[in-house]
Design an enzyme around this catalytic site. Structure first.
Site, PDB file in Angstrom:
ATOM      1  N   ARG A 167     -27.367  48.025  80.549  1.00 58.69           N
ATOM      2  CA  ARG A 167     -26.791  47.650  79.237  1.00 58.69           C
ATOM      3  C   ARG A 167     -25.346  48.149  79.101  1.00 58.69           C
ATOM      4  O   ARG A 167     -24.918  48.610  78.038  1.00 58.69           O
ATOM      5  CB  ARG A 167     -27.631  48.213  78.074  1.00 58.69           C
ATOM      6  CG  ARG A 167     -29.067  47.793  78.071  1.00 58.69           C
ATOM      7  CD  ARG A 167     -29.260  46.320  77.710  1.00 58.69           C
ATOM      8  NE  ARG A 167     -30.668  46.042  77.531  1.00 58.69           N
ATOM      9  CZ  ARG A 167     -31.497  45.701  78.523  1.00 58.69           C
ATOM     10  NH1 ARG A 167     -31.027  45.561  79.762  1.00 58.69           N
ATOM     11  NH2 ARG A 167     -32.772  45.469  78.280  1.00 58.69           N
ATOM     12  N   SER A 240     -32.565  45.419  69.705  1.00 56.47           N
ATOM     13  CA  SER A 240     -32.769  46.858  69.925  1.00 56.47           C
ATOM     14  C   SER A 240     -31.533  47.610  69.445  1.00 56.47           C
ATOM     15  O   SER A 240     -30.420  47.293  69.871  1.00 56.47           O
ATOM     16  CB  SER A 240     -32.953  47.152  71.416  1.00 56.47           C
ATOM     17  OG  SER A 240     -33.992  46.369  71.931  1.00 56.47           O
ATOM     18  N   GLU A 337     -27.149  50.911  71.263  1.00 52.95           N
ATOM     19  CA  GLU A 337     -26.807  49.753  72.099  1.00 52.95           C
ATOM     20  C   GLU A 337     -25.904  48.814  71.292  1.00 52.95           C
ATOM     21  O   GLU A 337     -25.033  48.149  71.837  1.00 52.95           O
ATOM     22  CB  GLU A 337     -28.104  49.041  72.501  1.00 52.95           C
ATOM     23  CG  GLU A 337     -27.868  47.833  73.364  1.00 52.95           C
ATOM     24  CD  GLU A 337     -29.156  47.134  73.746  1.00 52.95           C
ATOM     25  OE1 GLU A 337     -30.047  47.778  74.330  1.00 52.95           O
ATOM     26  OE2 GLU A 337     -29.259  45.936  73.455  1.00 52.95           O
TER      27      GLU A 337
HETATM   28  P1  FAD Z   1     -21.255  39.972  69.406  1.00 51.35           P
HETATM   29  O1  FAD Z   1     -22.303  40.691  68.654  1.00 51.35           O
HETATM   30  O2  FAD Z   1     -20.411  39.014  68.672  1.00 51.35           O
HETATM   31  O3  FAD Z   1     -20.330  41.039  70.132  1.00 51.35           O
HETATM   32  C1  FAD Z   1     -20.901  42.125  70.818  1.00 51.35           C
HETATM   33  C2  FAD Z   1     -19.770  42.982  71.412  1.00 51.35           C
HETATM   34  O4  FAD Z   1     -19.111  42.257  72.438  1.00 51.35           O
HETATM   35  C3  FAD Z   1     -18.698  43.345  70.390  1.00 51.35           C
HETATM   36  O5  FAD Z   1     -18.208  44.622  70.716  1.00 51.35           O
HETATM   37  C4  FAD Z   1     -17.615  42.293  70.612  1.00 51.35           C
HETATM   38  O6  FAD Z   1     -16.325  42.781  70.279  1.00 51.35           O
HETATM   39  C5  FAD Z   1     -17.728  42.049  72.109  1.00 51.35           C
HETATM   40  N1  FAD Z   1     -17.445  40.664  72.507  1.00 51.35           N
HETATM   41  C6  FAD Z   1     -18.126  39.555  72.160  1.00 51.35           C
HETATM   42  N2  FAD Z   1     -17.633  38.473  72.785  1.00 51.35           N
HETATM   43  C7  FAD Z   1     -16.603  38.907  73.539  1.00 51.35           C
HETATM   44  C8  FAD Z   1     -15.677  38.275  74.427  1.00 51.35           C
HETATM   45  N3  FAD Z   1     -15.700  36.961  74.651  1.00 51.35           N
HETATM   46  N4  FAD Z   1     -14.741  39.051  75.039  1.00 51.35           N
HETATM   47  C9  FAD Z   1     -14.682  40.379  74.831  1.00 51.35           C
HETATM   48  N5  FAD Z   1     -15.528  41.034  73.999  1.00 51.35           N
HETATM   49  C10 FAD Z   1     -16.473  40.307  73.358  1.00 51.35           C
HETATM   50  N6  FAD Z   1     -29.549  41.967  74.195  1.00 51.35           N
HETATM   51  C11 FAD Z   1     -30.042  42.129  75.442  1.00 51.35           C
HETATM   52  O7  FAD Z   1     -29.329  42.619  76.338  1.00 51.35           O
HETATM   53  N7  FAD Z   1     -31.319  41.780  75.756  1.00 51.35           N
HETATM   54  C12 FAD Z   1     -32.151  41.245  74.846  1.00 51.35           C
HETATM   55  O8  FAD Z   1     -33.286  40.932  75.162  1.00 51.35           O
HETATM   56  C13 FAD Z   1     -31.674  41.073  73.504  1.00 51.35           C
HETATM   57  N8  FAD Z   1     -32.482  40.590  72.545  1.00 51.35           N
HETATM   58  C14 FAD Z   1     -32.011  40.455  71.270  1.00 51.35           C
HETATM   59  C15 FAD Z   1     -32.873  39.959  70.285  1.00 51.35           C
HETATM   60  C16 FAD Z   1     -32.425  39.813  68.982  1.00 51.35           C
HETATM   61  C17 FAD Z   1     -33.369  39.291  67.924  1.00 51.35           C
HETATM   62  C18 FAD Z   1     -31.089  40.139  68.658  1.00 51.35           C
HETATM   63  C19 FAD Z   1     -30.580  39.948  67.260  1.00 51.35           C
HETATM   64  C20 FAD Z   1     -30.232  40.646  69.616  1.00 51.35           C
HETATM   65  C21 FAD Z   1     -30.685  40.821  70.937  1.00 51.35           C
HETATM   66  N9  FAD Z   1     -29.855  41.316  71.952  1.00 51.35           N
HETATM   67  C22 FAD Z   1     -30.335  41.458  73.231  1.00 51.35           C
HETATM   68  C23 FAD Z   1     -28.471  41.718  71.646  1.00 51.35           C
HETATM   69  C24 FAD Z   1     -27.459  40.536  71.688  1.00 51.35           C
HETATM   70  O9  FAD Z   1     -28.105  39.317  71.532  1.00 51.35           O
HETATM   71  C25 FAD Z   1     -26.671  40.504  73.002  1.00 51.35           C
HETATM   72  O10 FAD Z   1     -26.012  41.722  73.207  1.00 51.35           O
HETATM   73  C26 FAD Z   1     -25.637  39.363  73.013  1.00 51.35           C
HETATM   74  O11 FAD Z   1     -25.045  39.292  74.284  1.00 51.35           O
HETATM   75  C27 FAD Z   1     -24.538  39.544  71.964  1.00 51.35           C
HETATM   76  O12 FAD Z   1     -23.789  38.335  71.926  1.00 51.35           O
HETATM   77  P2  FAD Z   1     -22.852  37.996  70.699  1.00 51.35           P
HETATM   78  O13 FAD Z   1     -22.081  36.786  71.058  1.00 51.35           O
HETATM   79  O14 FAD Z   1     -23.656  37.903  69.463  1.00 51.35           O
HETATM   80  O15 FAD Z   1     -21.914  39.269  70.685  1.00 51.35           O
HETATM   81  P1  NAP Z   2     -41.855  45.934  76.433  1.00 45.23           P
HETATM   82  O1  NAP Z   2     -42.164  44.820  77.353  1.00 45.23           O
HETATM   83  O2  NAP Z   2     -42.844  46.298  75.369  1.00 45.23           O
HETATM   84  O3  NAP Z   2     -41.496  47.232  77.257  1.00 45.23           O
HETATM   85  C1  NAP Z   2     -41.127  48.451  76.596  1.00 45.23           C
HETATM   86  C2  NAP Z   2     -39.996  49.090  77.349  1.00 45.23           C
HETATM   87  O4  NAP Z   2     -40.481  49.486  78.622  1.00 45.23           O
HETATM   88  C3  NAP Z   2     -38.880  48.100  77.564  1.00 45.23           C
HETATM   89  O5  NAP Z   2     -37.800  48.560  76.856  1.00 45.23           O
HETATM   90  C4  NAP Z   2     -38.655  48.017  79.062  1.00 45.23           C
HETATM   91  O6  NAP Z   2     -37.363  48.445  79.464  1.00 45.23           O
HETATM   92  C5  NAP Z   2     -39.657  48.995  79.661  1.00 45.23           C
HETATM   93  N1  NAP Z   2     -40.495  48.290  80.654  1.00 45.23           N
HETATM   94  C6  NAP Z   2     -41.622  47.564  80.430  1.00 45.23           C
HETATM   95  N2  NAP Z   2     -42.131  47.101  81.590  1.00 45.23           N
HETATM   96  C7  NAP Z   2     -41.293  47.523  82.560  1.00 45.23           C
HETATM   97  C8  NAP Z   2     -41.270  47.355  83.969  1.00 45.23           C
HETATM   98  N3  NAP Z   2     -42.234  46.661  84.605  1.00 45.23           N
HETATM   99  N4  NAP Z   2     -40.262  47.919  84.654  1.00 45.23           N
HETATM  100  C9  NAP Z   2     -39.294  48.611  84.030  1.00 45.23           C
HETATM  101  N5  NAP Z   2     -39.257  48.805  82.689  1.00 45.23           N
HETATM  102  C10 NAP Z   2     -40.249  48.268  81.968  1.00 45.23           C
HETATM  103  O7  NAP Z   2     -40.439  45.675  75.702  1.00 45.23           O
HETATM  104  P2  NAP Z   2     -40.052  44.709  74.505  1.00 45.23           P
HETATM  105  O8  NAP Z   2     -39.488  45.497  73.431  1.00 45.23           O
HETATM  106  O9  NAP Z   2     -41.160  43.751  74.213  1.00 45.23           O
HETATM  107  O10 NAP Z   2     -38.879  43.884  75.165  1.00 45.23           O
HETATM  108  C11 NAP Z   2     -39.115  43.038  76.259  1.00 45.23           C
HETATM  109  C12 NAP Z   2     -37.838  42.853  77.047  1.00 45.23           C
HETATM  110  O11 NAP Z   2     -36.847  42.250  76.223  1.00 45.23           O
HETATM  111  C13 NAP Z   2     -37.237  44.176  77.519  1.00 45.23           C
HETATM  112  O12 NAP Z   2     -36.670  43.986  78.780  1.00 45.23           O
HETATM  113  C14 NAP Z   2     -36.194  44.487  76.490  1.00 45.23           C
HETATM  114  O13 NAP Z   2     -35.108  45.229  77.021  1.00 45.23           O
HETATM  115  C15 NAP Z   2     -35.741  43.095  76.070  1.00 45.23           C
HETATM  116  N6  NAP Z   2     -35.298  43.115  74.670  1.00 45.23           N
HETATM  117  C16 NAP Z   2     -34.049  43.575  74.436  1.00 45.23           C
HETATM  118  C17 NAP Z   2     -33.559  43.595  73.146  1.00 45.23           C
HETATM  119  C18 NAP Z   2     -32.157  44.065  72.889  1.00 45.23           C
HETATM  120  O14 NAP Z   2     -31.660  43.876  71.799  1.00 45.23           O
HETATM  121  N7  NAP Z   2     -31.514  44.648  73.848  1.00 45.23           N
HETATM  122  C19 NAP Z   2     -34.341  43.167  72.092  1.00 45.23           C
HETATM  123  C20 NAP Z   2     -35.624  42.741  72.379  1.00 45.23           C
HETATM  124  C21 NAP Z   2     -36.097  42.709  73.680  1.00 45.23           C
HETATM  125  P3  NAP Z   2     -36.061  47.492  79.444  1.00 45.23           P
HETATM  126  O15 NAP Z   2     -35.664  47.417  78.009  1.00 45.23           O
HETATM  127  O16 NAP Z   2     -35.115  48.261  80.273  1.00 45.23           O
HETATM  128  O17 NAP Z   2     -36.409  46.176  80.035  1.00 45.23           O
END
Ligand code: FAD
Ligand code: NAP
Length: 341
Positions: A167, A240, A337
């Site tokens: 991340r 998250s 994050e």
């Molecule tokens: P923004 O929120 O608009 O920006 C995020 C950051 O990036 C800010 O600091 C902004 O300044 C910068 N930025 C944006 N675009 C650019 C650009 N073109 N150049 C330079 N800087 C830039 N994330 C995960 O990794 N995994 C997930 O599974 C995941 N699940 C999500 C589920 C939900 C319901 C929600 C709401 C969010 C989730 N996210 C997840 C977080 C988010 O969706 C990601 O981080 C996504 O990439 C953000 O994109 P955005 O365009 O909305 O970025």
């Molecule tokens: P989950 O499947 O319930 O798992 C809980 C946590 O354990 C996750 O955060 C995941 O880490 C870790 N995990 C589970 N199985 C794993 C494996 N086989 N190997 C390594 N790590 C493992 O998680 P969840 O909340 O439902 O989310 C599912 C996936 O979507 C995850 O990968 C999560 O990161 C992603 N997600 C991200 C966001 C966001 O905003 N960043 C929001 C929702 C979901 P990791 O998070 O490192 O994968």
């Protein structure tokens, strides 16, 4: 004459998935690399504080933004190269990430199906090396082009230069001065399926398919996410709020001696132990807790939600309270994050 239009005192409510009412003193939409070049050449805006915004799904505004917000809407999907094994797709940073995933599935391009239904733009995907269900952006990343906001020079970044980590990337720092313009992905025509996450395995089993496909994985991921995560159109959130902490093996032994049932995963890249932050937060009693207009989502303790009219400062205050209680109980610092401004 410049093509971009600068607006004043814009409410960011429609532009962030937390649904925060913050004001940006100046706001513009950029639809091409040429437009941002023009803006950077303009003496009025050249040295003005700037913040790039995609879909606002990973951002928390705790106060009004006093500079210029540049919303990235650079579109376009171009196939640069294709052979029988793989394809190189160059995608405009303002394209919607999930729409790109669906496009690739229709075309039979594999590699991002596990990243289905992640909100946001393609340009933001490298910022935190988006990840889900065992796949990260870096697994399919080829290169990107970004413009330096201080001198207007466009630079190509390869995989090593992006310094992708869990991340994280070179761009995920408060002093980042680059706007990502496009991202090129290397996708496979012969898929390598990644179904190691137990929720995904269970969902696929339930689907009882004669054979696995990228479409089936995408459908399964979409179904799990729709069940487990709040829809930002209904309840404000940014996914998250914290990263899963990585701790050393020694610290983990110590933790496990005190909390026998602590869940954990070995992170091969860092050779550290990853602890699910959701578990730590739940153990501190936060899961499902609501305090006024804000709270911790009942089905996923990592997600902080805005039930309506919470301010960004209130959301941030709750996040800090959660950090403090996890620190006190487990001695672990949770790192946000979400990008907090
Ligand atoms: P923004 O929120 O608009 O920006 C995020 C950051 O990036 C800010 O600091 C902004 O300044 C910068 N930025 C944006 N675009 C650019 C650009 N073109 N150049 C330079 N800087 C830039 N994330 C995960 O990794 N995994 C997930 O599974 C995941 N699940 C999500 C589920 C939900 C319901 C929600 C709401 C969010 C989730 N996210 C997840 C977080 C988010 O969706 C990601 O981080 C996504 O990439 C953000 O994109 P955005 O365009 O909305 O970025
Ligand atoms: P989950 O499947 O319930 O798992 C809980 C946590 O354990 C996750 O955060 C995941 O880490 C870790 N995990 C589970 N199985 C794993 C494996 N086989 N190997 C390594 N790590 C493992 O998680 P969840 O909340 O439902 O989310 C599912 C996936 O979507 C995850 O990968 C999560 O990161 C992603 N997600 C991200 C966001 C966001 O905003 N960043 C929001 C929702 C979901 P990791 O998070 O490192 O994968």
């Amino acid at each position: 004459m410049s093509a971009f239009i600068i607006k004043h005192n814009i409410n960011l409510h429609p532009f962030n998935t937390f649904g925060i009412h913050a004001i940006s003193h100046f706001f513009t939409i950029i639809q091409s690399p040429h437009e941002i070049q023009l803006l950077l050449q303009n003496p009025e805006w050249k040295n003005f504080p700037k913040l790039i915004l995609g879909a606002g799904s990973n951002i928390l505004f705790t106060e009004d933004y006093k500079g210029l917000i540049i919303k990235n809407e650079i579109k376009g999907i171009e196939c640069l190269e294709e052979n029988e094994n793989e394809v190189l797709l160059k995608v405009g940073a303002g394209e919607n990430w999930h729409a790109l995933v669906l496009h690739c599935i229709r075309k039979g391009y594999a590699g991002i199906e596990n990243l289905s239904l992640i909100p946001g733009t393609v340009g933001a995907a490298p910022i935190q090396n988006i990840g889900a269900y065992g796949t990260e952006l870096k697994d399919v990343f080829y290169e990107l082009e970004a413009i330096n906001l201080s001198d207007g020079i466009i630079k190509t970044f390869n995989q090593a230069e992006c310094q992708f980590a869990y991340r994280h990337s070179i761009f995920k720092i408060p002093t980042n001065c680059y706007m990502i313009l496009n991202v090129t992905l290397r996708l496979l025509k012969k898929p390598i399926f990644n179904t190691e996450y137990s929720d995904l395995q269970a969902a696929l089993k339930m689907m009882n398919l004669p054979e696995l496909s990228i479409k089936a994985i995408s459908d399964a991921v979409i179904a799990i996410r729709q069940k487990k995560l709040p829809d930002p159109n209904v309840i404000g959130n940014a996914g998250s709020f914290f990263k899963n902490p990585l701790i050393s093996k020694e610290d983990f032994k110590d933790l496990q001696s005190k909390f026998l049932n602590v869940p954990y995963f070995h992170d091969e890249v860092s050779d550290q132990i990853k602890i699910p932050a959701a578990w730590l937060i739940e153990q501190c009693g936060w899961k499902g807790k609501r305090i006024g207009n804000k709270g911790v989502y009942e089905k996923q303790a990592l997600v902080i939600v805005n039930y309506g009219e919470a301010t960004g400062a209130e959301i941030w205050q709750l996040a800090q309270q959660i950090q403090q209680s996890v620190q006190e109980k487990f001695g672990i610092s949770l790192i946000p994050e979400v990008n907090v401004f």
